[in-house]
Scaffold this motif. Structure first.
Motif, PDB file in Angstrom:
ATOM      1  N   ASP A 140       0.871  -1.173   0.000  1.00 45.09           N
ATOM      2  CA  ASP A 140       0.000   0.000   0.000  1.00 45.09           C
ATOM      3  C   ASP A 140       0.909   1.223   0.000  1.00 45.09           C
ATOM      4  O   ASP A 140       1.706   1.399   0.923  1.00 45.09           O
ATOM      5  CB  ASP A 140      -0.881  -0.001   1.259  1.00 45.09           C
ATOM      6  N   SER A 162       5.999   2.252   8.384  1.00 46.15           N
ATOM      7  CA  SER A 162       4.852   2.934   8.980  1.00 46.15           C
ATOM      8  C   SER A 162       4.398   2.123  10.196  1.00 46.15           C
ATOM      9  O   SER A 162       4.718   0.947  10.334  1.00 46.15           O
ATOM     10  CB  SER A 162       3.708   3.087   7.969  1.00 46.15           C
ATOM     11  N   GLN A 163       3.625   2.752  11.080  1.00 40.88           N
ATOM     12  CA  GLN A 163       3.208   2.096  12.319  1.00 40.88           C
ATOM     13  C   GLN A 163       2.480   0.775  12.051  1.00 40.88           C
ATOM     14  O   GLN A 163       2.748  -0.231  12.691  1.00 40.88           O
ATOM     15  CB  GLN A 163       2.312   3.040  13.139  1.00 40.88           C
ATOM     16  N   GLU A 164       1.567   0.779  11.053  1.00 45.31           N
ATOM     17  CA  GLU A 164       0.819  -0.447  10.761  1.00 45.31           C
ATOM     18  C   GLU A 164       1.716  -1.553  10.226  1.00 45.31           C
ATOM     19  O   GLU A 164       1.507  -2.724  10.491  1.00 45.31           O
ATOM     20  CB  GLU A 164      -0.294  -0.187   9.744  1.00 45.31           C
ATOM     21  N   SER A 165       2.715  -1.168   9.436  1.00 45.36           N
ATOM     22  CA  SER A 165       3.550  -2.194   8.819  1.00 45.36           C
ATOM     23  C   SER A 165       4.544  -2.806   9.797  1.00 45.36           C
ATOM     24  O   SER A 165       5.034  -3.895   9.571  1.00 45.36           O
ATOM     25  CB  SER A 165       4.294  -1.629   7.609  1.00 45.36           C
ATOM     26  N   ARG A 188       0.696   3.142   3.265  1.00 48.52           N
ATOM     27  CA  ARG A 188       1.216   2.466   4.464  1.00 48.52           C
ATOM     28  C   ARG A 188       2.423   1.621   4.065  1.00 48.52           C
ATOM     29  O   ARG A 188       2.342   0.409   3.973  1.00 48.52           O
ATOM     30  CB  ARG A 188       0.129   1.611   5.087  1.00 48.52           C
TER      31      ARG A 188
END
Length: 186
Positions: free
Chosen positions: A151, A158-161, A154
Protein backbone atom coordinates in the motif's frame (compact mmCIF):
# COMPACT_ATOMS: atom_id res chain seq x y z
CA UNK A 1 22.03 36.43 -41.45
CA UNK A 2 22.85 33.60 -39.05
CA UNK A 3 21.29 33.41 -35.62
CA UNK A 4 23.68 33.79 -32.68
CA UNK A 5 24.95 30.41 -31.54
CA UNK A 6 27.09 30.38 -28.40
CA UNK A 7 28.78 27.07 -29.17
CA UNK A 8 29.61 28.00 -32.77
CA UNK A 9 30.77 31.49 -31.78
CA UNK A 10 32.96 30.07 -28.99
CA UNK A 11 34.56 27.55 -31.36
CA UNK A 12 35.16 30.26 -33.95
CA UNK A 13 36.72 32.56 -31.35
CA UNK A 14 38.91 29.78 -29.90
CA UNK A 15 40.07 28.63 -33.33
CA UNK A 16 41.20 32.16 -34.22
CA UNK A 17 43.19 32.38 -30.98
CA UNK A 18 44.85 28.98 -31.57
CA UNK A 19 45.30 29.56 -35.27
CA UNK A 20 43.23 26.47 -36.13
CA UNK A 21 40.30 25.84 -38.41
CA UNK A 22 36.87 25.53 -36.82
CA UNK A 23 36.84 21.82 -37.69
CA UNK A 24 40.18 21.27 -35.92
CA UNK A 25 38.93 23.16 -32.88
CA UNK A 26 35.70 21.14 -32.82
CA UNK A 27 37.71 17.90 -33.00
CA UNK A 28 39.93 19.11 -30.15
CA UNK A 29 36.86 20.03 -28.09
CA UNK A 30 35.33 16.58 -28.64
CA UNK A 31 38.57 14.85 -27.58
CA UNK A 32 38.68 16.94 -24.40
CA UNK A 33 35.02 16.13 -23.75
CA UNK A 34 35.77 12.40 -24.07
CA UNK A 35 38.53 12.70 -21.48
CA UNK A 36 36.28 14.45 -18.98
CA UNK A 37 33.41 12.01 -19.63
CA UNK A 38 35.52 8.99 -18.62
CA UNK A 39 33.80 6.98 -15.92
CA UNK A 40 34.54 8.46 -12.52
CA UNK A 41 35.53 5.07 -11.13
CA UNK A 42 38.35 4.83 -13.66
CA UNK A 43 39.48 8.42 -13.05
CA UNK A 44 40.05 7.55 -9.39
CA UNK A 45 41.93 4.37 -10.26
CA UNK A 46 39.35 1.58 -9.94
CA UNK A 47 40.67 -1.68 -11.38
CA UNK A 48 37.63 -3.88 -10.64
CA UNK A 49 34.05 -2.72 -11.06
CA UNK A 50 30.80 -4.65 -10.61
CA UNK A 51 27.76 -3.15 -12.30
CA UNK A 52 24.37 -4.56 -11.25
CA UNK A 53 21.58 -5.04 -13.75
CA UNK A 54 17.88 -4.56 -13.06
CA UNK A 55 15.65 -7.00 -11.25
CA UNK A 56 12.58 -8.31 -13.10
CA UNK A 57 10.57 -5.21 -12.22
CA UNK A 58 7.31 -6.85 -13.23
CA UNK A 59 7.65 -9.19 -10.24
CA UNK A 60 7.98 -6.46 -7.61
CA UNK A 61 4.95 -5.74 -5.40
CA UNK A 62 5.12 -1.98 -5.97
CA UNK A 63 4.65 -2.38 -9.73
CA UNK A 64 2.20 -5.26 -9.48
CA UNK A 65 0.01 -3.05 -7.25
CA UNK A 66 0.37 0.32 -8.97
CA UNK A 67 0.27 -0.95 -12.58
CA UNK A 68 -2.37 -3.69 -12.63
CA UNK A 69 -3.29 -5.03 -16.05
CA UNK A 70 -6.32 -6.88 -17.34
CA UNK A 71 -5.06 -7.51 -20.85
CA UNK A 72 -4.61 -11.07 -22.09
CA UNK A 73 -1.05 -12.23 -21.67
CA UNK A 74 -0.19 -9.32 -19.36
CA UNK A 75 1.21 -11.71 -16.75
CA UNK A 76 3.72 -14.51 -17.17
CA UNK A 77 3.57 -17.99 -15.62
CA UNK A 78 4.86 -16.64 -12.28
CA UNK A 79 2.28 -13.83 -12.13
CA UNK A 80 4.76 -11.07 -13.04
CA UNK A 81 3.94 -8.23 -15.44
CA UNK A 82 5.35 -9.36 -18.77
CA UNK A 83 5.80 -5.86 -20.28
CA UNK A 84 7.80 -4.54 -17.32
CA UNK A 85 10.04 -7.58 -17.38
CA UNK A 86 10.60 -7.05 -21.12
CA UNK A 87 11.58 -3.46 -20.35
CA UNK A 88 14.00 -4.58 -17.62
CA UNK A 89 15.58 -7.08 -20.05
CA UNK A 90 15.89 -4.32 -22.68
CA UNK A 91 17.67 -2.08 -20.16
CA UNK A 92 19.93 -4.92 -19.05
CA UNK A 93 20.88 -5.75 -22.65
CA UNK A 94 21.64 -2.08 -23.33
CA UNK A 95 23.72 -1.89 -20.15
CA UNK A 96 25.70 -4.98 -21.15
CA UNK A 97 26.43 -3.41 -24.53
CA UNK A 98 27.66 -0.24 -22.84
CA UNK A 99 29.85 -2.32 -20.52
CA UNK A 100 31.33 -4.06 -23.56
CA UNK A 101 32.33 -0.66 -24.93
CA UNK A 102 33.88 0.29 -21.59
CA UNK A 103 35.83 -2.98 -21.52
CA UNK A 104 37.32 -2.12 -24.91
CA UNK A 105 38.12 1.42 -23.82
CA UNK A 106 39.65 0.27 -20.50
CA UNK A 107 41.12 -3.21 -21.07
CA UNK A 108 43.16 -2.98 -17.87
CA UNK A 109 39.96 -2.69 -15.78
CA UNK A 110 37.91 -5.76 -14.85
CA UNK A 111 34.27 -4.81 -15.45
CA UNK A 112 31.72 -7.39 -14.34
CA UNK A 113 27.98 -7.43 -14.93
CA UNK A 114 25.90 -8.72 -12.00
CA UNK A 115 22.87 -10.42 -13.54
CA UNK A 116 20.24 -9.74 -10.88
CA UNK A 117 17.46 -10.47 -13.37
CA UNK A 118 18.41 -14.11 -13.97
CA UNK A 119 19.30 -14.70 -10.32
CA UNK A 120 15.93 -13.37 -9.16
CA UNK A 121 14.04 -15.38 -11.80
CA UNK A 122 15.93 -18.51 -10.76
CA UNK A 123 14.88 -18.04 -7.14
CA UNK A 124 11.26 -17.42 -8.18
CA UNK A 125 11.18 -20.59 -10.29
CA UNK A 126 12.77 -22.69 -7.52
CA UNK A 127 10.98 -20.95 -4.60
CA UNK A 128 9.21 -24.00 -3.12
CA UNK A 129 12.44 -26.01 -3.21
CA UNK A 130 14.21 -23.11 -1.46
CA UNK A 131 11.57 -22.99 1.28
CA UNK A 132 9.48 -20.04 0.14
CA UNK A 133 5.70 -20.14 0.30
CA UNK A 134 4.44 -20.10 -3.30
CA UNK A 135 1.25 -18.23 -2.27
CA UNK A 136 3.18 -15.26 -0.85
CA UNK A 137 5.99 -15.26 -3.38
CA UNK A 138 5.18 -11.88 -4.97
CA UNK A 139 3.92 -10.19 -1.81
CA UNK A 140 5.81 -7.43 -0.01
CA UNK A 141 7.32 -8.64 3.22
CA UNK A 142 6.77 -5.60 5.41
CA UNK A 143 3.78 -4.12 3.61
CA UNK A 144 0.15 -4.21 4.55
CA UNK A 145 -3.03 -4.84 2.57
CA UNK A 146 -3.92 -5.58 -1.03
CA UNK A 147 -3.19 -8.58 -3.22
CA UNK A 148 0.56 -8.00 -3.02
CA UNK A 149 0.70 -6.75 0.57
CA UNK A 150 1.71 -3.32 -0.70
CA UNK A 151 0.00 0.00 0.00
CA UNK A 152 1.74 3.21 -1.10
CA UNK A 153 0.17 5.05 1.86
CA UNK A 154 1.22 2.47 4.46
CA UNK A 155 4.73 1.60 3.37
CA UNK A 156 7.44 -0.31 5.20
CA UNK A 157 8.33 1.50 8.39
CA UNK A 158 4.85 2.93 8.98
CA UNK A 159 3.21 2.10 12.32
CA UNK A 160 0.82 -0.45 10.76
CA UNK A 161 3.55 -2.19 8.82
CA UNK A 162 5.77 -2.65 11.87
CA UNK A 163 3.36 -5.20 13.32
CA UNK A 164 3.04 -6.84 9.89
CA UNK A 165 6.82 -7.12 9.74
CA UNK A 166 6.71 -9.76 12.47
CA UNK A 167 5.14 -12.07 9.90
CA UNK A 168 8.20 -11.75 7.73
CA UNK A 169 10.68 -13.23 10.16
CA UNK A 170 9.93 -16.60 8.61
CA UNK A 171 12.04 -17.71 5.64
CA UNK A 172 8.76 -18.68 3.97
CA UNK A 173 7.78 -15.03 3.50
CA UNK A 174 7.60 -13.37 0.13
CA UNK A 175 10.64 -12.47 -1.91
CA UNK A 176 11.46 -8.81 -2.34
CA UNK A 177 14.35 -7.68 -4.51
CA UNK A 178 16.23 -5.74 -1.82
CA UNK A 179 15.78 -8.47 0.80
CA UNK A 180 15.96 -11.48 -1.45
CA UNK A 181 19.69 -12.02 -1.16
CA UNK A 182 19.63 -12.16 2.65
CA UNK A 183 16.61 -14.50 2.62
CA UNK A 184 18.19 -16.93 0.19
CA UNK A 185 21.49 -17.02 2.08
CA UNK A 186 19.89 -18.33 5.30
Amino acid sequence: MQKPNKKRDYIKERSLVRNQTQEEEEKHRQEQQKKTNRPKANRVGAMRVVVPGNFPMGCLPIFLTTLPSVGPGAYDDLGCLHSLNEFAMFQNNYLQGALGSLRQEFPQVVILYADYYSAFQSVLHRAPFLGFDKQSLLKACCGIGGSYNYDPIRTCGSQESISALMLCSSSKAGIEAPRYFSSTNK
